[in-house]
Scaffold this motif. Structure first.
Motif, PDB file in Angstrom:
ATOM      1  N   TYR A 140       0.816  -1.216   0.000  1.00 14.49           N
ATOM      2  CA  TYR A 140       0.000   0.000   0.000  1.00 14.49           C
ATOM      3  C   TYR A 140       0.845   1.259   0.000  1.00 14.49           C
ATOM      4  N   VAL A 141       2.161   1.099  -0.078  1.00 18.98           N
ATOM      5  CA  VAL A 141       3.090   2.229  -0.085  1.00 18.98           C
ATOM      6  C   VAL A 141       3.804   2.236  -1.422  1.00 18.98           C
ATOM      7  N   ARG A 142       3.721   3.338  -2.143  1.00 17.47           N
ATOM      8  CA  ARG A 142       4.405   3.422  -3.437  1.00 17.47           C
ATOM      9  C   ARG A 142       5.912   3.628  -3.261  1.00 17.47           C
ATOM     10  N   ASP A 143       6.310   4.505  -2.337  1.00 17.00           N
ATOM     11  CA  ASP A 143       7.707   4.913  -2.195  1.00 17.00           C
ATOM     12  C   ASP A 143       8.409   4.054  -1.157  1.00 17.00           C
ATOM     13  N   TRP A 144       9.086   3.019  -1.610  1.00 17.88           N
ATOM     14  CA  TRP A 144       9.802   2.159  -0.670  1.00 17.88           C
ATOM     15  C   TRP A 144      11.127   2.758  -0.228  1.00 17.88           C
ATOM     16  N   ASP A 145      11.700   3.694  -0.964  1.00 17.12           N
ATOM     17  CA  ASP A 145      12.887   4.384  -0.460  1.00 17.12           C
ATOM     18  C   ASP A 145      12.559   5.097   0.844  1.00 17.12           C
ATOM     19  N   GLY A 146      11.416   5.753   0.875  1.00 15.47           N
ATOM     20  CA  GLY A 146      11.021   6.471   2.083  1.00 15.47           C
ATOM     21  C   GLY A 146      10.788   5.545   3.257  1.00 15.47           C
ATOM     22  N   VAL A 147      10.039   4.465   3.049  1.00 16.07           N
ATOM     23  CA  VAL A 147       9.698   3.594   4.173  1.00 16.07           C
ATOM     24  C   VAL A 147      10.920   2.815   4.660  1.00 16.07           C
ATOM     25  N   PHE A 148      11.788   2.348   3.747  1.00 19.60           N
ATOM     26  CA  PHE A 148      12.984   1.646   4.193  1.00 19.60           C
ATOM     27  C   PHE A 148      13.970   2.600   4.868  1.00 19.60           C
ATOM     28  N   GLY A 149      14.004   3.850   4.404  1.00 23.98           N
ATOM     29  CA  GLY A 149      14.830   4.839   5.076  1.00 23.98           C
ATOM     30  C   GLY A 149      14.381   5.058   6.511  1.00 23.98           C
ATOM     31  N   GLU A 150      13.070   5.079   6.731  1.00 26.01           N
ATOM     32  CA  GLU A 150      12.542   5.231   8.091  1.00 26.01           C
ATOM     33  C   GLU A 150      12.796   3.979   8.930  1.00 26.01           C
ATOM     34  N   PHE A 151      12.638   2.803   8.330  1.00 27.41           N
ATOM     35  CA  PHE A 151      12.944   1.583   9.079  1.00 27.41           C
ATOM     36  C   PHE A 151      14.410   1.581   9.525  1.00 27.41           C
ATOM     37  N   ARG A 152      15.301   2.007   8.629  1.00 21.87           N
ATOM     38  CA  ARG A 152      16.724   2.028   9.006  1.00 21.87           C
ATOM     39  C   ARG A 152      16.971   3.044  10.110  1.00 21.87           C
ATOM     40  N   ARG A 153      16.301   4.181  10.065  1.00 19.12           N
ATOM     41  CA  ARG A 153      16.505   5.222  11.078  1.00 19.12           C
ATOM     42  C   ARG A 153      16.094   4.747  12.468  1.00 19.12           C
ATOM     43  N   VAL A 154      14.974   4.040  12.563  1.00 24.10           N
ATOM     44  CA  VAL A 154      14.479   3.646  13.883  1.00 24.10           C
ATOM     45  C   VAL A 154      15.117   2.352  14.376  1.00 24.10           C
ATOM     46  N   LEU A 155      15.888   1.669  13.517  1.00 23.26           N
ATOM     47  CA  LEU A 155      16.566   0.444  13.929  1.00 23.26           C
ATOM     48  C   LEU A 155      17.973   0.740  14.436  1.00 23.26           C
ATOM     49  N   ARG A 156      18.351   0.047  15.475  1.00 27.10           N
ATOM     50  CA  ARG A 156      19.744   0.117  15.927  1.00 27.10           C
ATOM     51  C   ARG A 156      20.619  -0.602  14.906  1.00 27.10           C
ATOM     52  N   ASP A 157      21.930  -0.335  14.943  1.00 27.22           N
ATOM     53  CA  ASP A 157      22.863  -1.068  14.087  1.00 27.22           C
ATOM     54  C   ASP A 157      22.743  -2.563  14.371  1.00 27.22           C
ATOM     55  N   ASP A 158      22.761  -3.359  13.331  1.00 21.75           N
ATOM     56  CA  ASP A 158      22.615  -4.811  13.401  1.00 21.75           C
ATOM     57  C   ASP A 158      21.193  -5.261  13.728  1.00 21.75           C
ATOM     58  N   GLY A 159      20.232  -4.327  13.789  1.00 24.67           N
ATOM     59  CA  GLY A 159      18.850  -4.722  13.968  1.00 24.67           C
ATOM     60  C   GLY A 159      18.327  -5.430  12.717  1.00 24.67           C
ATOM     61  N   PHE A 160      17.271  -6.215  12.887  1.00 27.09           N
ATOM     62  CA  PHE A 160      16.751  -6.993  11.763  1.00 27.09           C
ATOM     63  C   PHE A 160      15.479  -6.370  11.199  1.00 27.09           C
ATOM     64  N   LEU A 161      15.280  -6.611   9.920  1.00 29.28           N
ATOM     65  CA  LEU A 161      14.044  -6.278   9.228  1.00 29.28           C
ATOM     66  C   LEU A 161      13.568  -7.525   8.503  1.00 29.28           C
ATOM     67  N   VAL A 162      12.323  -7.917   8.767  1.00 27.91           N
ATOM     68  CA  VAL A 162      11.681  -9.010   8.040  1.00 27.91           C
ATOM     69  C   VAL A 162      10.386  -8.476   7.464  1.00 27.91           C
ATOM     70  N   PHE A 163      10.208  -8.640   6.146  1.00 31.67           N
ATOM     71  CA  PHE A 163       8.952  -8.210   5.543  1.00 31.67           C
ATOM     72  C   PHE A 163       8.492  -9.225   4.516  1.00 31.67           C
ATOM     73  N   SER A 164       7.189  -9.205   4.245  1.00 33.74           N
ATOM     74  CA  SER A 164       6.615 -10.044   3.205  1.00 33.74           C
ATOM     75  C   SER A 164       5.721  -9.189   2.325  1.00 33.74           C
ATOM     76  N   THR A 165       5.553  -9.649   1.098  1.00 33.93           N
ATOM     77  CA  THR A 165       4.688  -8.950   0.155  1.00 33.93           C
ATOM     78  C   THR A 165       4.265  -9.948  -0.915  1.00 33.93           C
TER      79      THR A 165
END
Length: 254
Positions: A140-165
């Motif tokens: 439901y999000v067109r701009d994945w650069d924006g959302v992944f940039g925000e995920f990286r900002r709120v994650l600590r270094d070495d934090g994990f991201l798991v997503f499905s689509t």
């Protein structure tokens, strides 16, 4: 999210901003669908016995971790993460979905919920989370650069991201007659009790914005149906065992 329906969610758009208008329509649709979706996500074979086991297989041990459930919907992943020992913050654009998510966890569970739009900056501090899980929400999000940039900002270094689509090969072709150009990010609409707009994209556009925003790709999983899926949907088991429906990704914040 069931495979025969769009893969889970913004502030109102304007006539000059069609993307925001479409995101508003998705929010409104899920407000309307929340009650039926809360039942469907637990009982539908595509959710319970295909996407969910595929995505959870990539999530590391969350005991004692603070995890963002981004696009939490009715709280299926929030409840699972809490059971795994995580402190969870659930975010969703639909207030009606959030009402179900609150009911999905015990009152004393280490979980809190916020109304929020993944297409906008998140309200959380830098390095606020050990992990992010986002299941069937990013369509439901067109701009994945924006959302992944925000995920990286709120994650600590070495934090994990798991997503499905939804898998690009499932969203383009005979089963998606409105899709015209595989290489473009295209806005499509799926009919589920109401029309729900979403975006399909080529495989490269699943990974390029991830790598461009400070993540290391760890794993890509294209889940196949379980035996429980066969028991529930025998007429669909053979097809879904040989054709991809979902794609699940794990990455690490560098």
């Amino acid at each position: 999210m069931p495979a025969e329906d769009p893969p889970v969610h913004d502030d109102p758009g304007t006539a000059d901003d069609p993307d925001r208008s479409e995101e508003r329509l998705a929010r409104d649709a899920y407000d309307e669908l929340a009650d039926s979706y809360a039942v469907n996500v637990r009982e539908n074979a595509y959710n319970a016995h295909l996407e969910f086991p595929g995505t959870t297989s990539l999530v590391p041990d969350v005991e004692g971790e603070r995890v963002l459930d981004a696009g939490c919907g009715t709280g299926a992943y929030t409840a699972w993460l809490v059971e795994g020992g995580a402190e969870v913050v659930g975010v969703d654009v639909s207030e009606e979905m959030l009402a179900h998510a609150r009911d999905a966890v015990p009152d004393d569970a280490p979980a809190e919920f916020h109304q929020g739009d993944l297409a906008e900056p998140l309200e959380f501090d830098d390095d606020a989370f050990d992990g992010v899980v986002s299941a069937l929400a990013l369509s439901y999000v067109r701009d994945w650069d924006g959302v992944f940039g925000e995920f990286r900002r709120v994650l600590r270094d070495d934090g994990f991201l798991v997503f499905s689509t939804g898998h690009p090969l499932d969203q383009f072709g005979p089963d998606a007659p409105d899709a015209e150009n595989y290489f473009e990010i295209e806005r499509l609409t799926k009919e589920w009790d109401v029309e729900v707009p979403y975006y399909r994209r080529p495989f490269g556009e699943l990974l390029r914005p991830l790598l461009a925003n400070g993540f290391r790709l760890d794993d890509v999983h294209e889940p196949q149906p379980t035996e429980a899926f066969r028991e529930q949907r025998p007429e669909r088991y053979e097809k879904e065992s040989t054709h991809p429906v979902f794609v699940c990704v794990r990455a690490t914040a560098e």
